[in-house]
Design a protein around this motif. Structure first.
Motif, PDB file in Angstrom:
ATOM      1  N   UNK A  22      -9.775 -12.920   6.953  1.00 58.14           N
ATOM      2  CA  UNK A  22      -9.402 -12.320   8.230  1.00 58.14           C
ATOM      3  C   UNK A  22      -8.093 -11.548   8.069  1.00 58.14           C
ATOM      4  N   UNK A  23      -8.159 -10.265   8.406  1.00 58.55           N
ATOM      5  CA  UNK A  23      -6.958  -9.435   8.339  1.00 58.55           C
ATOM      6  C   UNK A  23      -6.070  -9.784   9.521  1.00 58.55           C
ATOM      7  N   UNK A  24      -4.780  -9.847   9.294  1.00 55.92           N
ATOM      8  CA  UNK A  24      -3.825 -10.116  10.366  1.00 55.92           C
ATOM      9  C   UNK A  24      -3.596  -8.791  11.086  1.00 55.92           C
ATOM     10  N   UNK A  25      -4.024  -8.732  12.331  1.00 54.81           N
ATOM     11  CA  UNK A  25      -3.971  -7.488  13.104  1.00 54.81           C
ATOM     12  C   UNK A  25      -2.541  -6.965  13.271  1.00 54.81           C
ATOM     13  N   UNK A  26      -1.623  -7.850  13.602  1.00 53.71           N
ATOM     14  CA  UNK A  26      -0.239  -7.443  13.808  1.00 53.71           C
ATOM     15  C   UNK A  26       0.662  -8.364  12.983  1.00 53.71           C
ATOM     16  N   UNK A  27       0.886  -8.002  11.702  1.00 54.17           N
ATOM     17  CA  UNK A  27       1.654  -8.905  10.847  1.00 54.17           C
ATOM     18  C   UNK A  27       3.171  -8.781  10.984  1.00 54.17           C
ATOM     19  N   UNK A  28       3.644  -8.035  11.988  1.00 55.21           N
ATOM     20  CA  UNK A  28       5.093  -7.927  12.192  1.00 55.21           C
ATOM     21  C   UNK A  28       5.663  -9.335  12.354  1.00 55.21           C
ATOM     22  N   UNK A  29       6.738  -9.605  11.683  1.00 52.35           N
ATOM     23  CA  UNK A  29       7.334 -10.933  11.690  1.00 52.35           C
ATOM     24  C   UNK A  29       6.821 -11.791  10.547  1.00 52.35           C
TER      25      UNK A  29
ATOM     26  N   UNK B 231       5.329 -10.104   7.642  1.00 50.59           N
ATOM     27  CA  UNK B 231       5.684  -9.263   6.488  1.00 50.59           C
ATOM     28  C   UNK B 231       6.783  -8.305   6.919  1.00 50.59           C
ATOM     29  N   UNK B 232       7.554  -7.825   5.949  1.00 47.42           N
ATOM     30  CA  UNK B 232       8.714  -6.974   6.240  1.00 47.42           C
ATOM     31  C   UNK B 232       8.338  -5.596   6.772  1.00 47.42           C
ATOM     32  N   UNK B 233       7.287  -5.005   6.212  1.00 49.77           N
ATOM     33  CA  UNK B 233       6.974  -3.606   6.495  1.00 49.77           C
ATOM     34  C   UNK B 233       5.462  -3.430   6.669  1.00 49.77           C
ATOM     35  N   UNK B 234       4.903  -3.816   7.824  1.00 49.49           N
ATOM     36  CA  UNK B 234       3.452  -3.691   7.988  1.00 49.49           C
ATOM     37  C   UNK B 234       3.001  -2.230   7.984  1.00 49.49           C
ATOM     38  N   UNK B 235       1.830  -1.998   7.377  1.00 45.89           N
ATOM     39  CA  UNK B 235       1.237  -0.660   7.382  1.00 45.89           C
ATOM     40  C   UNK B 235       0.758  -0.364   8.801  1.00 45.89           C
ATOM     41  N   UNK B 236       1.103   0.803   9.298  1.00 45.30           N
ATOM     42  CA  UNK B 236       0.657   1.205  10.633  1.00 45.30           C
ATOM     43  C   UNK B 236      -0.316   2.378  10.481  1.00 45.30           C
ATOM     44  N   UNK B 237      -1.300   2.500  11.387  1.00 44.93           N
ATOM     45  CA  UNK B 237      -2.213   3.642  11.304  1.00 44.93           C
ATOM     46  C   UNK B 237      -1.422   4.946  11.339  1.00 44.93           C
TER      47      UNK B 237
ATOM     48  N   UNK C  95       3.410   0.621   3.289  1.00 44.31           N
ATOM     49  CA  UNK C  95       3.392  -0.536   4.166  1.00 44.31           C
ATOM     50  C   UNK C  95       2.652  -1.687   3.510  1.00 44.31           C
ATOM     51  N   UNK C  96       2.556  -2.774   4.245  1.00 39.85           N
ATOM     52  CA  UNK C  96       1.912  -3.977   3.731  1.00 39.85           C
ATOM     53  C   UNK C  96       0.725  -4.340   4.620  1.00 39.85           C
TER      54      UNK C  96
ATOM     55  N   UNK D  15       0.846  -1.186   0.000  1.00 38.37           N
ATOM     56  CA  UNK D  15       0.000   0.000   0.000  1.00 38.37           C
ATOM     57  C   UNK D  15       0.884   1.239   0.000  1.00 38.37           C
ATOM     58  N   UNK D  16       0.498   2.205  -0.820  1.00 40.06           N
ATOM     59  CA  UNK D  16       1.140   3.523  -0.818  1.00 40.06           C
ATOM     60  C   UNK D  16       0.012   4.544  -0.803  1.00 40.06           C
TER      61      UNK D  16
END
Length: 180
Positions: A115-122, A124-130, A142-143, A88-89
């Protein structure tokens, strides 16, 4: 020849006369016209979008563009289902856009949500943060990731903002690297 010209003139007049159907020109129009909606539709209006092309999203007092790209399935030992990821950009156009992973949804072709993965850290490399974008041209990247039952297909990804629903239809399915 004159009959053909006369017929063309009548057809042209019927098409170009607003509010009249061809039948009403000949006096046999007994049907009522299509009602014209008088009230504006409230809420977001859905629109169809494409991967790798920026599209506008809007809130109550802000505008931005969002680009979705690189839809893929990533290997994961954390989840038994496949993990679908999209990059996402978002770029601010005006106001202060607030965007985060909760604004993105994925669905199978029949419309059932993944189901969206709430905390995909670990995962995916770069999770999108609010994030809140503060100045014109500011961007976030982010991803966003979802779990998808193995062997299933993804049908679409929606981006939902207060005044926008942008739907990206998935025509080319991502390949599962573990399905070899």
């Amino acid at each position: 020849m004159r009959r053909a010209v006369l017929a063309a003139v009548i057809v042209t007049a019927a098409v170009s006369t607003s509010g009249c159907s061809p039948a009403s020109l000949f006096g046999d129009d007994d049907s009522a016209g299509v009602p014209v909606p008088t009230a504006q539709q409230s809420g977001p209006l859905p629109s169809s979008q494409q991967f790798d092309r920026p599209f506008p999203v809007a809130g109550e007092s802000w505008d931005a563009t969002v680009t979705l790209s690189d839809l893929r399935i990533v290997p994961s030992t954390t989840y038994s289902d496949a993990v679908v990821v999209v990059d996402v950009r978002a770029v601010q156009a005006s106001g202060q856009p607030e965007l985060g992973p909760e604004d993105f949804s994925a669905f199978d072709p029949s419309g059932r949500p993944f189901e969206r993965i709430e905390n995909p850290a670990g995962t995916v490399e770069d999770p999108l943060v609010p994030s809140v974008l503060s100045f014109p041209g500011e961007e976030i990247r982010g991803m966003v990731a979802w779990t998808m039952p193995r062997g299933n297909r993804i049908g679409r990804i929606d981006v939902t903002a207060p005044r926008t629903i942008g739907s990206v239809t998935v025509t080319r399915q991502p390949e599962d690297p573990t399905a070899t």
